[in-house]
Scaffold this motif. Structure first.
Motif, PDB file in Angstrom:
ATOM      1  N   VAL A 231       0.861  -1.183   0.000  1.00 47.75           N
ATOM      2  CA  VAL A 231       0.000   0.000   0.000  1.00 47.75           C
ATOM      3  C   VAL A 231       0.894   1.229   0.000  1.00 47.75           C
ATOM      4  CG1 VAL A 231      -1.876   1.218   1.150  1.00 47.75           C
ATOM      5  CG2 VAL A 231      -1.730  -1.266   1.316  1.00 47.75           C
ATOM      6  N   VAL A 232       0.693   2.100  -0.969  1.00 43.48           N
ATOM      7  CA  VAL A 232       1.481   3.329  -1.103  1.00 43.48           C
ATOM      8  C   VAL A 232       0.539   4.520  -1.060  1.00 43.48           C
ATOM      9  CG1 VAL A 232       3.056   4.637  -2.578  1.00 43.48           C
ATOM     10  CG2 VAL A 232       3.180   2.129  -2.527  1.00 43.48           C
ATOM     11  N   LEU A 233       0.904   5.548  -0.321  1.00 45.90           N
ATOM     12  CA  LEU A 233       0.126   6.779  -0.327  1.00 45.90           C
ATOM     13  C   LEU A 233       0.698   7.684  -1.409  1.00 45.90           C
ATOM     14  CD1 LEU A 233      -2.266   8.008   1.233  1.00 45.90           C
ATOM     15  CD2 LEU A 233      -0.594   9.287   2.577  1.00 45.90           C
TER      16      LEU A 233
ATOM     17  N   LEU B 189       5.250   7.242   1.976  1.00 40.60           N
ATOM     18  CA  LEU B 189       4.627   6.307   2.908  1.00 40.60           C
ATOM     19  C   LEU B 189       4.184   5.056   2.163  1.00 40.60           C
ATOM     20  CD1 LEU B 189       2.377   8.722   5.018  1.00 40.60           C
ATOM     21  CD2 LEU B 189       4.420   7.529   5.796  1.00 40.60           C
ATOM     22  N   GLN B 190       4.697   3.909   2.574  1.00 43.27           N
ATOM     23  CA  GLN B 190       4.266   2.644   1.997  1.00 43.27           C
ATOM     24  C   GLN B 190       4.529   1.528   2.996  1.00 43.27           C
ATOM     25  OE1 GLN B 190       6.516   1.098  -1.342  1.00 43.27           O
ATOM     26  NE2 GLN B 190       8.315   2.270  -0.774  1.00 43.27           N
ATOM     27  N   TYR B 191       3.749   0.478   2.878  1.00 43.94           N
ATOM     28  CA  TYR B 191       3.943  -0.685   3.743  1.00 43.94           C
ATOM     29  C   TYR B 191       3.398  -1.922   3.051  1.00 43.94           C
ATOM     30  CZ  TYR B 191       5.764  -1.944   8.285  1.00 43.94           C
ATOM     31  OH  TYR B 191       6.579  -2.414   9.286  1.00 43.94           O
ATOM     32  N   GLU B 192       3.988  -3.064   3.378  1.00 46.77           N
ATOM     33  CA  GLU B 192       3.576  -4.327   2.778  1.00 46.77           C
ATOM     34  C   GLU B 192       3.048  -5.274   3.843  1.00 46.77           C
ATOM     35  OE1 GLU B 192       6.874  -5.900   0.655  1.00 46.77           O
ATOM     36  OE2 GLU B 192       7.054  -4.195  -0.699  1.00 46.77           O
ATOM     37  N   GLY B 193       2.165  -6.171   3.428  1.00 49.82           N
ATOM     38  CA  GLY B 193       1.614  -7.157   4.340  1.00 49.82           C
ATOM     39  C   GLY B 193       0.236  -7.605   3.891  1.00 49.82           C
TER      40      GLY B 193
ATOM     41  N   VAL C  13     -10.555  -0.457   2.972  1.00 50.58           N
ATOM     42  CA  VAL C  13      -9.516  -1.478   3.081  1.00 50.58           C
ATOM     43  C   VAL C  13      -8.938  -1.479   4.487  1.00 50.58           C
ATOM     44  CG1 VAL C  13      -8.808  -1.709   0.666  1.00 50.58           C
ATOM     45  CG2 VAL C  13      -7.894   0.165   2.045  1.00 50.58           C
ATOM     46  N   SER C  14      -8.537  -2.664   4.932  1.00 45.88           N
ATOM     47  CA  SER C  14      -7.970  -2.842   6.262  1.00 45.88           C
ATOM     48  C   SER C  14      -6.863  -3.892   6.165  1.00 45.88           C
ATOM     49  CB  SER C  14      -9.068  -3.271   7.249  1.00 45.88           C
ATOM     50  OG  SER C  14      -8.558  -3.398   8.551  1.00 45.88           O
ATOM     51  N   GLY C  15      -6.537  -4.494   7.298  1.00 44.63           N
ATOM     52  CA  GLY C  15      -5.475  -5.486   7.337  1.00 44.63           C
ATOM     53  C   GLY C  15      -4.159  -4.874   7.773  1.00 44.63           C
ATOM     54  N   PRO C  16      -3.181  -5.705   8.128  1.00 45.79           N
ATOM     55  CA  PRO C  16      -1.899  -5.218   8.633  1.00 45.79           C
ATOM     56  C   PRO C  16      -1.191  -4.220   7.732  1.00 45.79           C
ATOM     57  CG  PRO C  16      -2.105  -7.558   9.073  1.00 45.79           C
ATOM     58  CD  PRO C  16      -3.296  -7.176   8.235  1.00 45.79           C
ATOM     59  N   ALA C  17      -1.269  -4.380   6.415  1.00 49.16           N
ATOM     60  CA  ALA C  17      -0.584  -3.444   5.514  1.00 49.16           C
ATOM     61  C   ALA C  17      -1.103  -2.023   5.707  1.00 49.16           C
ATOM     62  CB  ALA C  17      -0.756  -3.886   4.062  1.00 49.16           C
ATOM     63  N   VAL C  18      -2.425  -1.881   5.819  1.00 50.02           N
ATOM     64  CA  VAL C  18      -3.039  -0.565   6.002  1.00 50.02           C
ATOM     65  C   VAL C  18      -2.792  -0.051   7.418  1.00 50.02           C
ATOM     66  CG1 VAL C  18      -5.219   0.709   6.021  1.00 50.02           C
ATOM     67  CG2 VAL C  18      -4.787  -1.007   4.251  1.00 50.02           C
ATOM     68  N   LEU C  19      -2.959  -0.923   8.407  1.00 52.06           N
ATOM     69  CA  LEU C  19      -2.776  -0.503   9.796  1.00 52.06           C
ATOM     70  C   LEU C  19      -1.353  -0.028  10.046  1.00 52.06           C
ATOM     71  CD1 LEU C  19      -4.744  -3.374  11.572  1.00 52.06           C
ATOM     72  CD2 LEU C  19      -5.458  -0.992  11.359  1.00 52.06           C
ATOM     73  N   LYS C  20      -0.378  -0.741   9.516  1.00 51.73           N
ATOM     74  CA  LYS C  20       1.014  -0.357   9.716  1.00 51.73           C
ATOM     75  C   LYS C  20       1.333   0.942   8.994  1.00 51.73           C
ATOM     76  CE  LYS C  20       2.474  -5.122  10.504  1.00 51.73           C
ATOM     77  NZ  LYS C  20       3.207  -6.293   9.997  1.00 51.73           N
ATOM     78  N   LEU C  21       0.786   1.119   7.809  1.00 53.46           N
ATOM     79  CA  LEU C  21       0.974   2.378   7.092  1.00 53.46           C
ATOM     80  C   LEU C  21       0.394   3.535   7.888  1.00 53.46           C
ATOM     81  CD1 LEU C  21       1.786   3.953   4.540  1.00 53.46           C
ATOM     82  CD2 LEU C  21      -0.469   3.446   3.611  1.00 53.46           C
ATOM     83  N   SER C  22      -0.782   3.329   8.481  1.00 56.60           N
ATOM     84  CA  SER C  22      -1.412   4.398   9.268  1.00 56.60           C
ATOM     85  C   SER C  22      -0.594   4.729  10.505  1.00 56.60           C
ATOM     86  CB  SER C  22      -2.834   3.985   9.674  1.00 56.60           C
ATOM     87  OG  SER C  22      -2.823   3.054  10.743  1.00 56.60           O
TER      88      SER C  22
ATOM     89  N   TRP D  35       2.883   4.418  10.842  1.00 56.82           N
ATOM     90  CA  TRP D  35       4.074   5.177  10.443  1.00 56.82           C
ATOM     91  C   TRP D  35       3.711   6.550   9.902  1.00 56.82           C
ATOM     92  CZ3 TRP D  35       8.654   3.857  12.067  1.00 56.82           C
ATOM     93  CH2 TRP D  35       8.918   2.521  12.380  1.00 56.82           C
ATOM     94  N   GLY D  36       2.536   6.664   9.309  1.00 55.28           N
ATOM     95  CA  GLY D  36       2.142   7.952   8.738  1.00 55.28           C
ATOM     96  C   GLY D  36       1.094   8.682   9.548  1.00 55.28           C
TER      97      GLY D  36
END
Length: 409
Positions: free
Chosen positions: A213-215, A220-224, A233-242, A244-245
């Motif tokens: 997921v890239v903003l 800001l980006q995160y994988e998972g 959208v949800s899940g660890p990729a989105v939660l982790k991005l939120s 850090w950002g």
């Protein structure tokens, strides 16, 4: 102060280290360990399997550098051992998250409540601290309200541990500012993205094990893992991005474009020749009914529809324009983010007591002797995966031990 993970751990550590002390745990509501009980879908993600403090601190957007020494004093191995001594065995899942083998958060809650009771900790619920005053001769005067608040006069204490958790409203930290502490402005962390006009709206419940997921326009980006929900959208990729950002997303008003790479193992340079070869070898197959890259059927069909590919179109007949559009969607599906989930669904706040004003070896205030902090009230927060609980156990334990030593002296 605070009947959550950090408050319980601090009270237990203090009472066990100095049994002669009278340790009182105050909780303003009628419920104890509420986050512990609901976390991890009721399983309680106690901590994360990290071999060293250096590995552990990499998962904290706020507080990583400051926590390294604290984790050396009480880290993941200490948490595992602490619960093991109380009859609770933890297990490690494939992604590193650790849960009780019972898969029940009640196991953790009961262990904490039993340990507090055995250590002689007195627990008072429905008792809210409205004001704390430092006494000239040392100690503190606490003004309480609530159903179980003392009827006559304030409560006197030699040391006070504040473990009240995070709060999304800056005004709710005024009582800490009144004690002389600076507050990093609170904003939500670990939240999901609302996409009211999502092209994926009919795919609720569909998940992929690994996406990026890239903003757009940001670093800001995160994988998972990623999950499609009815709101976005949800899940660890989105939660982790939120996580850090958190501050940047707050500045943006939670408005922007999230670009989803459904196959992060590929780039445009690798995907284009792969598609060309696949077309040559599978020309007679229909595009829409033959999902690739392990993507769910419903998601693949949705992406082909967005690319303008008909249900009967074969790979050999696929126009170059439609193929390019599919390639773009696989690597950069745009979602118009227009908000986040409500705070009640969030578990973490970015912000709190500024760490430079706290001795991270003891969790004691550098401004007010005898005042200690633990947990999310500090400007510390981790990504999803058990890291916030580990910070609570660590800071609570160090604060409790230091309080016991201070009062012993």
């Amino acid at each position: 102060m605070g009947g959550g993970a950090a408050g319980f751990f601090g009270a237990i550590a203090c009472a066990e280290a100095n049994p002669d002390l009278q340790v009182l745990l105050l909780e303003k509501t009628g419920k104890l360990l509420s986050k512990v009980r609901v976390s991890g879908g009721g399983r309680c993600n106690v901590t994360h399997a990290c071999e060293s403090p250096a590995q552990l601190v990499a998962h904290y957007p706020r507080g990583s550098k400051q926590l390294k020494n604290a984790f050396q004093q009480f880290g993941v191995a200490d948490t595992i051992a602490w619960f093991a001594r109380r009859g609770v065995t933890l297990k490690t899942e494939a992604d590193g998250r650790m849960f009780p083998t019972t898969d029940s958060s009640e196991t953790i809650a009961r262990a904490l409540e039993d340990a507090a009771r055995q250590a002689g900790v007195r627990i008072l619920t429905n008792a809210s601290v409205d004001e704390i005053q430092a006494e000239e001769r040392g100690g503190f005067s606490l003004k309480l309200s609530g159903a179980n608040a003392p009827l006559h006069g304030p409560l006197l204490a030699q040391s006070v541990l504040i473990a009240t958790g995070g709060n999304p409203k800056s005004a709710n930290y005024e009582w800490l500012r009144a004690l002389g502490h600076a507050i990093a402005e609170p904003v939500p962390s670990l939240f999901t993205f609302n996409v009211p006009e999502s092209p994926l709206s009919e795919l609720m419940g569909v998940s992929v094990p690994y996406a990026r997921v890239v903003l757009a326009g940001e670093k800001l980006q995160y994988e998972g893992p990623l999950l499609v929900t009815h709101w976005g959208v949800s899940g660890p990729a989105v939660l982790k991005l939120s996580a850090w950002g958190a501050r940047r997303l707050s500045e943006l008003g939670y408005v922007g474009t999230a670009l989803i790479n459904w196959i992060p193992a590929h780039t445009e340079e690798t995907l284009r020749p792969w598609l060309q070869q696949f077309r040559q070898e599978n020309g007679k197959k229909t595009v829409a009914s033959n999902p690739q890259f392990g993507l769910p059927q419903r998601l693949w069909r949705n992406l082909t529809e967005q690319a303008g590919i008909g249900p009967e179109t074969r790979w050999s007949d696929l126009p170059a324009k439609a193929q390019n559009r599919l390639l773009e969607l696989l690597l950069r599906s745009p979602l118009a983010v227009r908000g986040k989930t409500t705070y009640k669904e969030e578990f973490v706040t970015c912000g709190g007591v500024v760490l430079s004003e706290v001795d991270l070896k003891t969790m004691q205030s550098r401004r007010v002797p005898g005042l200690y902090f633990a947990g999310e009230v500090l400007d510390i927060d981790g990504i999803t995966g058990g890291f916030n609980f580990q910070a609570a156990w660590t800071t609570g334990f160090l604060a409790g031990q230091a309080m016991a030593l201070r009062n012993l002296e």
